[in-house]
Design an enzyme around this catalytic site. Structure first.
Site, short mmCIF file in Angstrom:
data_model
loop_
_atom_site.label_atom_id
_atom_site.label_comp_id
_atom_site.label_asym_id
_atom_site.label_seq_id
_atom_site.Cartn_x
_atom_site.Cartn_y
_atom_site.Cartn_z
N SER A 239 0.85 -1.19 0.00
CA SER A 239 0.00 0.00 0.00
C SER A 239 0.88 1.24 0.00
O SER A 239 2.10 1.15 0.13
CB SER A 239 -0.91 0.00 1.22
OG SER A 239 -0.15 0.29 2.38
N LYS A 240 0.25 2.36 -0.11
CA LYS A 240 1.01 3.62 -0.23
C LYS A 240 1.97 3.86 0.90
O LYS A 240 3.00 4.50 0.72
CB LYS A 240 0.03 4.80 -0.32
CG LYS A 240 -0.82 4.71 -1.57
CD LYS A 240 -1.28 6.07 -2.03
CE LYS A 240 -2.12 5.91 -3.27
NZ LYS A 240 -2.19 7.09 -4.11
#
Length: 466
Positions: A239-240
RNA sequence: GACCCCAUCGUCUAGUGGUCCAGGACCCCGCCCUCUCAAGGCGGUAACAGGGGUUCAAAUCCCCUUGGGGUCGCCA
């Protein structure tokens, strides 16, 4: 002939996971003297955007992985897909289903309640009666009712799915007439002549569905390679938080495309103990059969290291070119070779390199407070002043070694150590206590500017100036 | 829940029954080099998930357990 493809859907940017499968597809095609095609999967009109498609193409262009032939946009091929829907309908291999969404939801809910797999029950499969009015039908394909679908995956090996717990008569065309993903993928892969499908293993369970379609349409089934996902350091989905996902962010952070590609190719694949691969070497050594079966974790530190390796080795002109993106123009700088070569050893990203270049080519606007405090004391300014005079007395110096000879002589005469002079000079030149060798820096900055920068420091009133 | 996939240092990986008390790389630590910071050189810590088999011999083959991941849409 090996033909591979990369087929992103334009719902956002180009993801590094996608880039990796694209790279694998590219390498495999090139290794075999084949073709690597690009297809944009934009059948979901609601969610896709032209901007996203362009963003993906731009990111792709940045990586340097060029595709063969024209890009295929699925949104321009609806008529084609419809003709195949009609074909299956005519041949009795597909049928109209008038079940409403509510009915479907209800069915699924009750199946879940009974703890059985939610699936379509085939109620319209052999429907002969009068269709209910006011319901636009979807088109479903007649999937096998029993048995097993198996195939050899180039990465995972033999994979078997029992029809009972995998398949139902799934939808190939929505009630608005648009075709669904599995259907168009199959048709396009077949029509584009794709021989080897390399994709993320989240598609593994789509494969039996696509095989049903290949068979219904009488197409040859390609080879499949399902490559494991990229996870984060905790083994969770990337994820980011874990780092950039968008390929273009890597450009913005100063990563070189070949470094990113090198990093990505080693995630899930290896060739002996080799870490650094040129594109040609990747093409030479890559084989999708060697891709690891297990997922691998994204590790930014390794990327940074690889990037630094590339910065050390790349031709000067190439780095000069890359620096432009960060607003640094040294293409006409007379000592650009010396400048780049003295800095590249210490830069991990082009962005860092750009900052270092600025620090040397521009006169310092301010002085690092800590460094100033630590080194500009005692006789430091006096020595600097004397060194400036020595410089003026000596006249123009050009090379690093000239400066060095001069400085060594100066130090000897005064019984000083290089340590006593180096840091103050450094602060005068770049504003901080960190830089390449002072003599290199003096040479790069150039005689006149050296004197000017020393004077600037001499005239500077520091906070703790006595 | 069902089905499928996976399992070697913290991370990326080598390893396809003996050459492995497991090799390389990143990270980390120490030393060297040194005008700073890096880079570089040298060295170090650190792993076969667990349990059963098969075999003269298993990280490598089989089974189970555990743990992770994926998929179950008129999304792709």
């Amino acid at each position: 002939m090996v033909i591979t493809r990369f087929a992103p859907s334009p719902t956002g940017y180009l993801h590094i996971g996608g880039l990796r499968t694209a790279l694998y597809s590219y390498l495999w095609a090139k290794k075999n003297g084949g073709k690597f095609l690009l297809r944009i999967e934009d059948t979901d009109l609601k969610r896709n955007s032209k901007e996203a498609a362009v963003a993906i193409e731009n990111a792709f262009a940045w990586t340097g992985l060029s595709h063969d032939g024209e890009i295929i946009y699925q949104s321009t091929r609806f008529d084609l897909y419809k003709s195949y829907v009609k074909k299956l309908l005519d041949e009795g291999k597909a049928y109209k289903c008038y079940m409403s969404r509510d009915e479907l939801d209800e069915l699924r809910a009750s199946q879940s309640a009974q703890k059985i797999r939610p699936h379509y029950d085939g109620r319209y499969r052999d429907f002969k009666g009068e269709p209910p009015s006011g319901v636009e039908p979807v088109i479903r394909i007649k999937a096998p009712l029993d048995g097993e679908i198996s195939f050899v995956d180039g990465v995972k090996g033999e994979v078997h799915f029992k029809v009972k717990d995998m398949l139902d008569d799934f939808i190939i065309a929505r009630s608005d007439g648009t075709p669904t993903y599995n259907f168009v993928v199959t048709i396009d892969d077949a029509l584009m002549g794709i021989t080897d499908v390399i994709r993320g293993d989240d598609h593994l369970s789509n494969t039996p569905k696509q095989i049903v379609i290949y068979e219904a349409l009488g197409f040859d089934i390609p080879k499949f390679y399902h490559v494991p996902m990229i996870l984060n350091n905790q083994g969770k989905k990337l994820s980011k938080r874990d780092g950039a996902l968008d390929v273009m962010e890597y450009k913005n952070e100063g990563y070189l495309p070949e470094a990113l590609l090198n990093f990505l190719v080693r995630l899930g694949w290896s060739h002996k103990d080799q870490e650094i691969f040129s594109l040609d070497e990747m093409i030479e050594f890559f084989n999708p059969n060697d891709i690891n079966k297990s997922a691998s974790a994204y590790n930014e530190e390794k990327l940074v290291w690889i990037n630094a390796q590339y910065i050390k080795k790349l031709p000067v002109d190439r780095l000069v070119e890359e620096l432009k993106f960060f607003g640094v123009h040294v293409e006409n700088f007379s000592k650009k070779e010396q400048l780049i070569d003295s800095l590249r050893e210490r830069a991990k990203t082009v962005k860092e390199l750009a900052q270092m270049v600025k620090n040397i080519t521009q006169e310092p606007k301010s002085y690092d407070e800590k460094a100033y405090k630590k080194f500009i004391k005692g006789d430091a300014l006096k020595n600097l002043e004397a060194f400036r005079q020595a410089l003026e007395l000596h006249g123009k110096c050009e090379s690093a070694s000239e400066f060095e000879v001069l400085a060594k002589k100066f130090l000897e005469e005064r019984g000083l150590k290089l340590k006593d002079l180096a840091q103050p000079i450094r602060i005068a030149m770049v504003g901080s206590a960190v830089s390449p060798s002072v003599f290199e820096v003096l040479s790069i900055v150039g005689y006149n500017n050296v004197i000017a920068r020393i004077e600037k420091l001499l005239n500077y009133k520091g906070k703790d100036d006595e």
